[in-house]
Design a protein around this motif. Structure first.
Motif, PDB file in Angstrom:
ATOM      1  N   LYS A  85       0.847  -1.196   0.000  1.00 49.91           N
ATOM      2  CA  LYS A  85       0.000   0.000   0.000  1.00 49.91           C
ATOM      3  C   LYS A  85       0.879   1.241   0.000  1.00 49.91           C
ATOM      4  O   LYS A  85       1.858   1.316   0.738  1.00 49.91           O
ATOM      5  CB  LYS A  85      -0.907   0.001   1.227  1.00 49.91           C
ATOM      6  CG  LYS A  85      -1.852   1.191   1.290  1.00 49.91           C
ATOM      7  CD  LYS A  85      -2.935   1.049   2.352  1.00 49.91           C
ATOM      8  CE  LYS A  85      -2.428   1.159   3.741  1.00 49.91           C
ATOM      9  NZ  LYS A  85      -3.498   1.254   4.760  1.00 49.91           N
ATOM     10  N   ARG A 105      -2.639  -1.580  -3.015  1.00 51.84           N
ATOM     11  CA  ARG A 105      -3.546  -0.431  -3.031  1.00 51.84           C
ATOM     12  C   ARG A 105      -2.745   0.863  -3.074  1.00 51.84           C
ATOM     13  O   ARG A 105      -1.596   0.894  -2.677  1.00 51.84           O
ATOM     14  CB  ARG A 105      -4.394  -0.427  -1.760  1.00 51.84           C
ATOM     15  CG  ARG A 105      -5.283  -1.636  -1.644  1.00 51.84           C
ATOM     16  CD  ARG A 105      -6.112  -1.597  -0.385  1.00 51.84           C
ATOM     17  NE  ARG A 105      -5.259  -1.876   0.759  1.00 51.84           N
ATOM     18  CZ  ARG A 105      -5.552  -1.561   2.014  1.00 51.84           C
ATOM     19  NH1 ARG A 105      -6.671  -0.933   2.285  1.00 51.84           N
ATOM     20  NH2 ARG A 105      -4.737  -1.858   2.991  1.00 51.84           N
ATOM     21  N   PHE A 119      -0.817   4.759 -11.537  1.00 56.38           N
ATOM     22  CA  PHE A 119      -1.158   3.535 -10.821  1.00 56.38           C
ATOM     23  C   PHE A 119      -1.339   2.469 -11.891  1.00 56.38           C
ATOM     24  O   PHE A 119      -2.240   2.556 -12.722  1.00 56.38           O
ATOM     25  CB  PHE A 119      -2.439   3.698  -9.994  1.00 56.38           C
ATOM     26  CG  PHE A 119      -2.241   4.500  -8.740  1.00 56.38           C
ATOM     27  CD1 PHE A 119      -1.562   3.957  -7.661  1.00 56.38           C
ATOM     28  CD2 PHE A 119      -2.719   5.787  -8.635  1.00 56.38           C
ATOM     29  CE1 PHE A 119      -1.362   4.688  -6.498  1.00 56.38           C
ATOM     30  CE2 PHE A 119      -2.536   6.533  -7.481  1.00 56.38           C
ATOM     31  CZ  PHE A 119      -1.855   5.981  -6.405  1.00 56.38           C
ATOM     32  N   GLN A 122      -2.513  -2.503 -10.017  1.00 59.61           N
ATOM     33  CA  GLN A 122      -2.787  -2.630  -8.580  1.00 59.61           C
ATOM     34  C   GLN A 122      -3.920  -3.634  -8.378  1.00 59.61           C
ATOM     35  O   GLN A 122      -4.941  -3.568  -9.064  1.00 59.61           O
ATOM     36  CB  GLN A 122      -3.172  -1.281  -7.981  1.00 59.61           C
ATOM     37  CG  GLN A 122      -2.110  -0.206  -8.131  1.00 59.61           C
ATOM     38  CD  GLN A 122      -0.793  -0.603  -7.518  1.00 59.61           C
ATOM     39  OE1 GLN A 122      -0.674  -0.783  -6.317  1.00 59.61           O
ATOM     40  NE2 GLN A 122       0.215  -0.775  -8.355  1.00 59.61           N
ATOM     41  N   VAL A 126      -7.693   1.827  -5.845  1.00 54.00           N
ATOM     42  CA  VAL A 126      -6.886   3.007  -6.153  1.00 54.00           C
ATOM     43  C   VAL A 126      -7.797   4.224  -6.068  1.00 54.00           C
ATOM     44  O   VAL A 126      -8.885   4.228  -6.645  1.00 54.00           O
ATOM     45  CB  VAL A 126      -6.272   2.892  -7.565  1.00 54.00           C
ATOM     46  CG1 VAL A 126      -5.642   4.200  -7.992  1.00 54.00           C
ATOM     47  CG2 VAL A 126      -5.269   1.749  -7.625  1.00 54.00           C
ATOM     48  N   ASN A 142      -5.671  -1.891 -13.466  1.00 50.66           N
ATOM     49  CA  ASN A 142      -5.926  -2.091 -12.043  1.00 50.66           C
ATOM     50  C   ASN A 142      -7.173  -2.957 -11.875  1.00 50.66           C
ATOM     51  O   ASN A 142      -8.127  -2.828 -12.635  1.00 50.66           O
ATOM     52  CB  ASN A 142      -6.103  -0.738 -11.353  1.00 50.66           C
ATOM     53  CG  ASN A 142      -4.851   0.103 -11.483  1.00 50.66           C
ATOM     54  OD1 ASN A 142      -3.818  -0.227 -10.915  1.00 50.66           O
ATOM     55  ND2 ASN A 142      -4.927   1.175 -12.247  1.00 50.66           N
TER      56      ASN A 142
END
Length: 184
Positions: A85, A105, A119, A122, A126, A142
């Protein structure tokens, strides 16, 4: 005399490398408060909480680690690869980029990022909310859900191959809104 010349040559080589070559790296396990460090590393499997910390260089978050940065000032980048994270919030400022790839995350909330936010891949949620981004805001591949809301984006807003598709809105974007983020 020869030792003196070799010593002076080595010293001048180190000095010519400039300040970046001499920057120290602080390893964070636990909590760091209102102090200034050069570069910062969150080592594998560690948890680091930064509160009002100034980082002259870059923060690197390693495999399975957690970074929570609250009210921080980072001159360089925040980078996470395989991190569990990465959270940047509480009126934080990042001069460079926030790049979080192949992890768990990530959040950027109520903060300012001078460069890009990325990002990518993931597995968890997010969130980018109430933030100012100087460059592009990108969310790619993601799988835990993406929320992008109430941001000022100086570049493009780009979202691709996220499952489920990103949600949010009320973003002001100077560049283009692309793919899954076209309506955000």
């Amino acid at each position: 005399m020869r030792k003196l010349i070799v010593g002076l040559t080595a010293a001048s080589m180190i000095m010519s490398l400039g300040p970046a070559a001499l920057a120290e790296e602080t390893v964070c396990r636990g909590r760091i408060g209102a102090t200034t460090v050069d570069n910062l590393k969150v080592p594998q499997d560690a948890t680091c909480i930064l509160e009002a910390t100034s980082v002259k260089g870059t923060i690197k978050v390693q495999r399975n680690s957690v970074l929570t940065a609250i009210g921080v000032r980072v001159i360089g980048n925040v980078q996470g690869e395989n991190a569990r994270k990465v959270v940047v919030r509480g009126v934080s400022s990042v001069g460079g980029n926030v790049q979080v790839v192949q992890g768990g995350r990530g959040k950027v909330i109520s903060s300012r990022v001078g460069g890009d936010i990325l990002f990518d891949e993931q597995a968890g949620r997010v969130v980018v909310n109430n933030s100012q981004i100087g460059g592009d805001l990108q969310a790619f591949q993601n799988s835990g859900g993406v929320v992008i809301q109430n941001n000022l984006v100086g570049g493009n807003l780009q979202c691709k191959a996220n499952q489920p598709a990103p949600t949010g809105g009320a973003n002001l974007v100077d560049g283009n809104r692309e793919d899954q983020c076209e309506a955000l």
